[in-house]
Design a protein around this motif. Structure first.
Motif, PDB file in Angstrom:
ATOM      1  N   ALA A  66       0.810  -1.221   0.000  1.00 59.44           N
ATOM      2  CA  ALA A  66       0.000   0.000   0.000  1.00 59.44           C
ATOM      3  C   ALA A  66       0.844   1.271   0.000  1.00 59.44           C
ATOM      4  O   ALA A  66       0.497   2.256  -0.651  1.00 59.44           O
ATOM      5  N   SER A  67       1.972   1.258   0.719  1.00 57.04           N
ATOM      6  CA  SER A  67       2.770   2.486   0.873  1.00 57.04           C
ATOM      7  C   SER A  67       3.916   2.608  -0.113  1.00 57.04           C
ATOM      8  O   SER A  67       4.366   3.714  -0.417  1.00 57.04           O
ATOM      9  N   GLY A  68       4.445   1.485  -0.579  1.00 55.00           N
ATOM     10  CA  GLY A  68       5.584   1.515  -1.480  1.00 55.00           C
ATOM     11  C   GLY A  68       6.897   1.842  -0.780  1.00 55.00           C
ATOM     12  O   GLY A  68       7.864   2.245  -1.429  1.00 55.00           O
ATOM     13  N   GLU A  69       6.945   1.635   0.523  1.00 54.67           N
ATOM     14  CA  GLU A  69       8.177   1.932   1.261  1.00 54.67           C
ATOM     15  C   GLU A  69       8.247   1.118   2.545  1.00 54.67           C
ATOM     16  O   GLU A  69       7.251   0.558   3.000  1.00 54.67           O
ATOM     17  N   PHE A  70       9.458   1.049   3.103  1.00 61.90           N
ATOM     18  CA  PHE A  70       9.706   0.338   4.351  1.00 61.90           C
ATOM     19  C   PHE A  70      11.082   0.732   4.852  1.00 61.90           C
ATOM     20  O   PHE A  70      11.858   1.379   4.136  1.00 61.90           O
ATOM     21  N   ALA A  71      11.385   0.333   6.067  1.00 56.00           N
ATOM     22  CA  ALA A  71      12.725   0.554   6.617  1.00 56.00           C
ATOM     23  C   ALA A  71      13.301  -0.791   7.038  1.00 56.00           C
ATOM     24  O   ALA A  71      12.574  -1.687   7.477  1.00 56.00           O
ATOM     25  N   LEU A  72      14.610  -0.929   6.888  1.00 56.22           N
ATOM     26  CA  LEU A  72      15.335  -2.066   7.443  1.00 56.22           C
ATOM     27  C   LEU A  72      16.087  -1.554   8.660  1.00 56.22           C
ATOM     28  O   LEU A  72      16.871  -0.605   8.560  1.00 56.22           O
ATOM     29  N   ASN A  73      15.823  -2.163   9.802  1.00 58.13           N
ATOM     30  CA  ASN A  73      16.454  -1.810  11.069  1.00 58.13           C
ATOM     31  C   ASN A  73      17.355  -2.974  11.449  1.00 58.13           C
ATOM     32  O   ASN A  73      16.918  -4.132  11.407  1.00 58.13           O
ATOM     33  N   ILE A  74      18.588  -2.711  11.840  1.00 56.91           N
ATOM     34  CA  ILE A  74      19.548  -3.769  12.150  1.00 56.91           C
ATOM     35  C   ILE A  74      19.694  -3.877  13.663  1.00 56.91           C
ATOM     36  O   ILE A  74      20.320  -3.026  14.295  1.00 56.91           O
ATOM     37  N   PRO A  75      19.101  -4.942  14.259  1.00 55.27           N
ATOM     38  CA  PRO A  75      19.141  -5.079  15.718  1.00 55.27           C
ATOM     39  C   PRO A  75      20.461  -5.666  16.214  1.00 55.27           C
ATOM     40  O   PRO A  75      21.196  -6.311  15.468  1.00 55.27           O
ATOM     41  N   SER A  76      20.719  -5.453  17.493  1.00 55.61           N
ATOM     42  CA  SER A  76      21.880  -6.040  18.163  1.00 55.61           C
ATOM     43  C   SER A  76      21.389  -7.147  19.098  1.00 55.61           C
ATOM     44  O   SER A  76      20.189  -7.381  19.229  1.00 55.61           O
ATOM     45  N   LYS A  77      22.324  -7.791  19.766  1.00 57.86           N
ATOM     46  CA  LYS A  77      21.996  -8.876  20.700  1.00 57.86           C
ATOM     47  C   LYS A  77      21.019  -8.409  21.781  1.00 57.86           C
ATOM     48  O   LYS A  77      20.187  -9.190  22.244  1.00 57.86           O
ATOM     49  N   GLU A  78      21.106  -7.141  22.171  1.00 57.05           N
ATOM     50  CA  GLU A  78      20.210  -6.611  23.195  1.00 57.05           C
ATOM     51  C   GLU A  78      18.746  -6.665  22.755  1.00 57.05           C
ATOM     52  O   GLU A  78      17.851  -6.603  23.581  1.00 57.05           O
ATOM     53  N   MET A  79      18.505  -6.794  21.459  1.00 57.51           N
ATOM     54  CA  MET A  79      17.133  -6.822  20.943  1.00 57.51           C
ATOM     55  C   MET A  79      16.707  -8.214  20.480  1.00 57.51           C
ATOM     56  O   MET A  79      15.703  -8.370  19.795  1.00 57.51           O
ATOM     57  N   VAL A  80      17.455  -9.247  20.835  1.00 49.38           N
ATOM     58  CA  VAL A  80      17.184 -10.579  20.294  1.00 49.38           C
ATOM     59  C   VAL A  80      15.804 -11.112  20.678  1.00 49.38           C
ATOM     60  O   VAL A  80      15.121 -11.714  19.845  1.00 49.38           O
ATOM     61  N   GLU A  81      15.349 -10.893  21.901  1.00 47.16           N
ATOM     62  CA  GLU A  81      14.023 -11.382  22.293  1.00 47.16           C
ATOM     63  C   GLU A  81      12.925 -10.697  21.484  1.00 47.16           C
ATOM     64  O   GLU A  81      11.990 -11.340  21.005  1.00 47.16           O
ATOM     65  N   ALA A  82      13.037  -9.391  21.320  1.00 52.23           N
ATOM     66  CA  ALA A  82      12.043  -8.661  20.521  1.00 52.23           C
ATOM     67  C   ALA A  82      12.108  -9.094  19.060  1.00 52.23           C
ATOM     68  O   ALA A  82      11.079  -9.217  18.396  1.00 52.23           O
ATOM     69  N   THR A  83      13.309  -9.349  18.558  1.00 50.80           N
ATOM     70  CA  THR A  83      13.475  -9.790  17.171  1.00 50.80           C
ATOM     71  C   THR A  83      12.759 -11.116  16.953  1.00 50.80           C
ATOM     72  O   THR A  83      12.012 -11.285  15.980  1.00 50.80           O
ATOM     73  N   LEU A  84      12.965 -12.062  17.848  1.00 52.21           N
ATOM     74  CA  LEU A  84      12.292 -13.353  17.730  1.00 52.21           C
ATOM     75  C   LEU A  84      10.779 -13.178  17.871  1.00 52.21           C
ATOM     76  O   LEU A  84      10.002 -13.763  17.098  1.00 52.21           O
ATOM     77  N   ALA A  85      10.351 -12.349  18.800  1.00 47.53           N
ATOM     78  CA  ALA A  85       8.921 -12.153  19.042  1.00 47.53           C
ATOM     79  C   ALA A  85       8.218 -11.554  17.823  1.00 47.53           C
ATOM     80  O   ALA A  85       7.167 -12.062  17.404  1.00 47.53           O
TER      81      ALA A  85
END
Length: 188
Positions: A66-85
């Motif tokens: 719908a928007s034709g855009e997005f962002a790629l965010n590069i997480p670190s180990k501190e964000m691993v639980e949120a990344t998996l979730a």
């Protein structure tokens, strides 16, 4: 809070060249979502382009279409639980930002939110390629702005000094590894 530095667009590919897991954030109107993606890669330098797989069954796909855009965010180990979730539940069922305490900030050139706590951010506009999007769920996009956490990426390169945060890479079954020590090779 870390310092975000702009990354020169011809060097933006270096944020993804080593294959980190990324968090794809998107928005359209008042709707927004985020999902984890292990399959993304740089494609070109000038203009910088990337590829990412976004499954057609996801809420993220609806919003990107719908928007034709997005962002790629590069997480670190501190964000691993949120990344998996965020890679394990649907944005149709839950507001992932609220459920997992994901703070965001405004992007410069797109409407998709950028995630606090990441090591790098690429603001992307889709390059329409309907046949590959429909057949392979593969999206090509031009990077229109890029940023990096100065502790982890500076002067166009990732830092591998002791104590610097590092990107994560998804293996399978909830298992990740953190980027390791860098070393150089000399041509023979």
């Amino acid at each position: 809070m870390s310092t975000r530095l702009p990354v020169e667009l011809p060097k933006a590919y270096r944020l993804l060249n080593h294959g980190p897991t990324v968090l794809v954030s998107c928005a359209h109107g008042s709707a927004r979502n985020v999902m984890a993606a292990a399959w993304s890669m740089p494609l070109d330098f000038s203009p910088p382009k990337i590829a990412v797989v976004i499954d057609r069954a996801t809420r993220t796909r609806e919003l990107v279409d719908a928007s034709g855009e997005f962002a790629l965010n590069i997480p670190s180990k501190e964000m691993v639980e949120a990344t998996l979730a965020v890679g394990s539940v649907s944005g149709r069922d839950v507001d992932k930002f609220q459920a997992y305490g994901l703070a965001t900030f405004a992007a410069e050139k797109i409407a998709a939110p950028l995630l606090e706590g990441c090591l790098g951010w690429l603001e992307c506009r889709v390059i329409p390629e309907p046949p590959i999007q429909l057949r392979h769920d593969l999206f090509l996009a031009e990077v229109v702005a890029a940023w990096a956490d100065a502790r982890a990426f500076r002067d166009g390169h990732w830092s591998f000094e002791d104590g610097c945060p590092r990107s994560i890479h998804y293996i399978a079954g909830g298992n990740f590894f953190e980027t390791g020590t860098a070393f150089s090779a000399k041509p023979s």
